[in-house]
Design an enzyme around this catalytic site. Sequence first.
Site, PDB file in Angstrom:
ATOM      1  N   CYS A  80      -4.576 -98.520  58.310  1.00  0.00           N
ATOM      2  CA  CYS A  80      -5.710 -99.158  58.990  1.00  0.00           C
ATOM      3  C   CYS A  80      -6.825 -99.479  58.010  1.00  0.00           C
ATOM      4  O   CYS A  80      -7.708-100.289  58.316  1.00  0.00           O
ATOM      5  CB  CYS A  80      -6.222 -98.262  60.111  1.00  0.00           C
TER       6      CYS A  80
ATOM      7  N   GLU B 148     -10.435 -95.483  66.653  1.00  0.00           N
ATOM      8  CA  GLU B 148     -10.340 -95.975  65.266  1.00  0.00           C
ATOM      9  C   GLU B 148      -9.197 -96.970  65.282  1.00  0.00           C
ATOM     10  O   GLU B 148      -8.040 -96.593  65.494  1.00  0.00           O
ATOM     11  CB  GLU B 148     -10.095 -94.800  64.320  1.00  0.00           C
TER      12      GLU B 148
END
Length: 697
Positions: free
Chosen positions: A302, A263
């Site tokens: 993120c 990720e």
Amino acid sequence: MTEYLPSYVEGAWWTPAAGADRSPAGTPVRDASTGEVVTTVSAEGLDLASALEYGRTTGQASLGALTFHQRAVLLKKLALALTERKEELYALSARTGATKTDSWVDIDGGIGVLFSYSGKGRRELPNSRVHVDGPVEPLSKDGSFLGRHVYTTLPGVAVQINAFNFPVWGALEKLAPAFLAGMPTLIKPATPTGYLAEAMVRILVDSGLLPEGSLQLVSGGVPALFEHLRLGDLVGFTGSASTAESLKAHPAVQTGGVRFTAETDSINASVLGTDAVAGTPEFDAYVRQLVTEMTTKAGQKCTAIRRAIVPEAAADDVIDAVRARIADKTVLGDPRAEGVTMGPLASTAQRDEVLRQVRALQDAGGRLVIGSTDAPEVRRADGATGPAPDGAFVAPVLLRFDDAQADAVHTVEAFGPVASLLTYATTADAAALVGRGGGSLVTSIATHDAAQAVELATRIAPFNGRMLLLDRDDARSSTGHGSPLPNLVHGGPGRAGGGEELGGIRAVLHHMQRTAVQGSPEMLTALTGIWHAGATAHSEGRHPFRKSLAELRIGDRIASATREVTLDDIETFAHFTGDTFYAHMDQDAAAANPFFPGRVAHGYLLVSWAAGLFVDPEPGPVLANYGLENLRFLTPVSPGDTIRVELTAKQITPRETDEYGEVRWDAVIRNQDDETVATYDVLTLVSKEPAAEPVSV
């Protein structure tokens, strides 16, 4: 804190030992606001290979002895242990630059993941160690050979390599599904905030709840990690796309069978619909969300919005509204100072990197329309305002790109309180701009125009792991653009890493191996704990409804007597229920239907009668019937036909925290010609133990 940040390996706390002539090499970690040294991080001398083997042996054995439900109960207890001491974590979190709100997202958010997986594990997984995927696949005409897909635990260690921005949530969102799957975990936190992860692990260790070997922590660099990994191990990486690519290329992943999921940073977008003009609820929600994503965790997320994509006519209004909201809502400073709403970045190195990327965006055509790259005035811990040269502070920055096609705005990420504004002319243009990001974790769309929302969503979905459709109806209840949820998938294609985390039980299954199994009904019943048609059934002895969970066995069955269905029965049921559908009441119309020979009995009449045929009416271990599943009507029943039912104990699931459990029964209704009329599962709640016999005096 100690001079060296401890690791927790092989069931004990470990710190690097000083030699006769030198101290271990280490990295000093500093308070994000003041620059004061908090601790030093080093894993020099740590036997990583031994720690991994300890997880594969001791950890696998201790977790493997537990069922899914037993692990789920432990997750809840671990969450409660963290909740009891979370103020300790909040105090440390402030040193990382996190405000109270930021810490709530990280700490309480992480604890919430444990609670969520505890609940989902008990609701959606069996109280066993094998999980069945999908229906039975018949492989022979006589039913003697079947196929089934099953999930079993991977035999290695789940290694976390985590980012600095969410040291608690980032660890717990990976730990919860791995733990539930029965896979031990080794956490490698990022150095700048690793001391907060260490404090979290220490609380879990102190609780005494962790099965031996189920959790380890390595504080410090692990350059040789991949050399010690093998088939059965799994790596969950969170960090930069470039680092993920280099790790993914390692032979352990490419040819050694180590699972790798990533990720990574992504250039997420938020699109303002053409209908969402200034003054509309959607415009206001868009601005609130954009400022929140720029300032929460100082933009170190993120999932933060990096590209604000708005209609050409709305650009100036958006800029003005964002500027006003930042001025009204944002106070930059030390999180320990009263009133501060945005803290510093995690380190001065991160501050310098963000400013470098802002300059790269400016060089590519971005114009600063909000904020500055100069050292900001901040509110210090004592309440005074002034410069903080040793702190990692950056003010919120919004850049405007006149050329929305500039490559840099779609490829360069300033991982801080920075976003860029682009404009579009048509919905197709907006969708194309989203796609230029090369794959994202999330894109949000703010519009009340369903047609535009559908067009955008269908065009951009392949480029995103998650989408948020934001409008006036959900703006107040929305969890926000940047908030991954444990029950929804977190991850994304392309630049976002191509991995997948969370998503409820999906993440548990990432830590397991799916295997196709072929065999007889008897063998598949033994393997799965679910009775398969054709396996041994026992209809002698006491009625199954007279048996508690302690006495009931898979395959226990009641084979009923028969009952004839008459035309009077059908008409009585029709008038009593109001279901006078023509197939039950009109002979000519029913006969003209391609599915019926004439008037037929109601399916629900047959199911009701079946209950009367198999039930034992007296009070006993069966406490309640709480539903039917998978009901199918296969053969019509005409007046004069007879029916009978077989009810077989199919699956027994004791509840870990209650005095009862669930029993799933396989129900089959057949007619006088032994044709299958209906099949379904009956769900009941049954006492674990027999009722005490009354004492005679």
